[in-house]
Design an enzyme around this catalytic site. Structure first.
Site, PDB file in Angstrom:
ATOM      1  N   ASN A   9       0.968  -1.181  -0.193  1.00 51.41           N
ATOM      2  CA  ASN A   9       0.001  -0.090   0.172  1.00 51.41           C
ATOM      3  C   ASN A   9       0.819   1.109   0.082  1.00 51.41           C
ATOM      4  OD1 ASN A   9      -1.871   2.058   0.472  1.00 51.41           O
ATOM      5  ND2 ASN A   9      -2.204   1.156   2.741  1.00 51.41           N
ATOM      6  N   LYS A  11      -0.056   4.355  -0.318  1.00 53.17           N
ATOM      7  CA  LYS A  11      -0.587   5.423   0.265  1.00 53.17           C
ATOM      8  C   LYS A  11      -0.323   6.695  -0.844  1.00 53.17           C
ATOM      9  CE  LYS A  11       0.237   3.382   4.628  1.00 53.17           C
ATOM     10  NZ  LYS A  11       0.091   3.467   6.086  1.00 53.17           N
ATOM     11  N   HIS A  95      -9.366   0.837   4.994  1.00 51.21           N
ATOM     12  CA  HIS A  95      -8.198   0.888   5.722  1.00 51.21           C
ATOM     13  C   HIS A  95      -8.160   1.879   6.904  1.00 51.21           C
ATOM     14  CE1 HIS A  95      -3.986   2.270   6.633  1.00 51.21           C
ATOM     15  NE2 HIS A  95      -3.493   1.177   5.796  1.00 51.21           N
ATOM     16  N   GLU A  97      -6.636   4.394   8.151  1.00 50.12           N
ATOM     17  CA  GLU A  97      -6.605   5.712   7.677  1.00 50.12           C
ATOM     18  C   GLU A  97      -7.723   6.218   7.207  1.00 50.12           C
ATOM     19  OE1 GLU A  97      -2.909   5.215   5.681  1.00 50.12           O
ATOM     20  OE2 GLU A  97      -1.979   4.927   7.508  1.00 50.12           O
ATOM     21  N   GLU A 167      -5.049  -5.350  10.593  1.00 51.91           N
ATOM     22  CA  GLU A 167      -4.247  -4.132  10.909  1.00 51.91           C
ATOM     23  C   GLU A 167      -4.201  -3.554  12.046  1.00 51.91           C
ATOM     24  OE1 GLU A 167      -2.079  -3.102   6.847  1.00 51.91           O
ATOM     25  OE2 GLU A 167      -4.104  -1.797   7.147  1.00 51.91           O
ATOM     26  N   GLY A 173       2.703   2.054  10.663  1.00 53.25           N
ATOM     27  CA  GLY A 173       3.761   3.141  10.473  1.00 53.25           C
ATOM     28  C   GLY A 173       4.458   3.610  11.798  1.00 53.25           C
ATOM     29  N   SER A 213       3.802  -2.483  10.302  1.00 46.86           N
ATOM     30  CA  SER A 213       5.241  -2.479  10.193  1.00 46.86           C
ATOM     31  C   SER A 213       5.849  -3.732  10.013  1.00 46.86           C
ATOM     32  CB  SER A 213       5.603  -1.884  11.636  1.00 46.86           C
ATOM     33  OG  SER A 213       5.035  -0.876  11.860  1.00 46.86           O
TER      34      SER A 213
HETATM   35  C1  PEP Z   1      -0.573   0.115   6.092  1.00 44.52           C
HETATM   36  O1  PEP Z   1      -0.793   1.220   6.490  1.00 44.52           O
HETATM   37  O2  PEP Z   1      -1.411  -0.821   5.831  1.00 44.52           O
HETATM   38  C2  PEP Z   1       0.515  -0.553   6.594  1.00 44.52           C
HETATM   39  C3  PEP Z   1       0.497  -1.899   7.100  1.00 44.52           C
HETATM   40  O3  PEP Z   1       1.563   0.390   6.936  1.00 44.52           O
HETATM   41  P1  PEP Z   1       3.067   0.099   7.729  1.00 44.52           P
HETATM   42  O4  PEP Z   1       3.772  -1.345   7.050  1.00 44.52           O
HETATM   43  O5  PEP Z   1       3.821   1.295   7.243  1.00 44.52           O
HETATM   44  O6  PEP Z   1       2.885  -0.088   9.066  1.00 44.52           O
END
Ligand code: PEP
Length: 249
Positions: A9, A11, A95, A97, A167, A173, A213
């Site tokens: 992703n 973003k 997601h 976000e 997630e 992040g 992460s």
């Molecule tokens: C995400 O936003 O779907 C995500 C998993 O981000 P990150 O790997 O940067 O934590």
């Protein structure tokens, strides 16, 4: 046997030149399509260009979001028909976000999923708890409620268009990853929920990705878990070196 899925992703990151360079690196990697699927979700504006660059490649392109209506007065939104029209293979939906910053509700996410399955458009449906919810020990209840509301009215036959991504919000992040055993416990809980809502065969066939992460250093341990079928990767999917290592875990 569930096929592994590694999805990146991107973003709101990368310019067109950087995105094209990354895609060209990904094009050259070798993986067995019968065992693994690789997806990237770049910004909407680069989709047409990147779809062309990935023509004849095994890497698929998804959108990061999609609207549930076919067309109409929805300023700033993108429909499934528009995405299909330019060769996009599916979309991420729900997601955290989108849920937290853009106030998308379970009800709205459910509408998107309903339209997507009607249009046979593959979806990565994201769920996950906040840190407060985990500390209060309500994480399984919160996540399974999100799963239930998102899938309300979705028939068993349409579930083959859906991949779930667990997630935890506190791991996105932040550099903090859920331990592989905590992630596995949640994946198992989601699978049990699906077995009750539908049946065991369906629950065993649905792919559940972990996201939060994910890095080259932790992917193998996560993928060794029985109920973890892949990863949704944010930050580490923006660099060819780290994303390729994750794909080749
Ligand atoms: C995400 O936003 O779907 C995500 C998993 O981000 P990150 O790997 O940067 O934590």
């Amino acid at each position: 046997m569930r096929k592994a899925l590694i999805a990146g992703n991107w973003k709101m990151n990368l310019n067109l030149e950087e995105a094209a360079l990354l895609v060209n690196r990904l094009k050259s990697i070798d993986f067995d399509e019968s065992e693994k699927e690789v997806i990237i979700a770049p910004s909407f504006v680069y989709l047409p260009e990147l779809v062309k660059l990935l023509k004849d490649s095994r890497v698929k392109i998804f959108a990061q979001n999609v609207h549930h209506e076919k067309s109409g007065a929805f300023t700033g939104e993108i429909s499934i028909d528009m995405l299909k029209n330019i060769g996009v293979s599916g979309s991420i939906v729900g997601h955290s976000e989108r849920r937290i910053i853009f106030k998308e509700t379970d009800e709205l996410i459910n509408k998107k999923i309903k339209t997507a399955v009607k249009e046979k458009f593959p979806i990565i449906f994201c769920v996950g708890e906040t840190l407060e919810q985990r500390m209060a020990d309500v994480h399984e209840e919160v996540v399974n409620t999100q799963v239930g509301l998102g899938l309300e009215g979705i028939d068993e036959i349409d579930m083959n268009h859906i991949t779930i991504a667990y997630e935890p919000v506190w791991a996105i992040g932040t550099g903090k990853t859920a331990s592989s055993s905590d992630a596995e416990a949640m994946h198992k809980s989601i699978r049990n929920f699906l077995a009750k809502k539908y049946n065991k065969a369906l629950a065993d066939s649905i792919r559940i990705l972990y996201g939060g992460s994910v890095k080259p250093e932790n992917i193998s341990e996560l993928m060794a878990m029985e109920n973890i079928d892949g990863a949704l990767v944010g930050g580490a999917s923006l660099k060819a070196e780290s994303f390729i290592k994750i794909i080749n875990y």
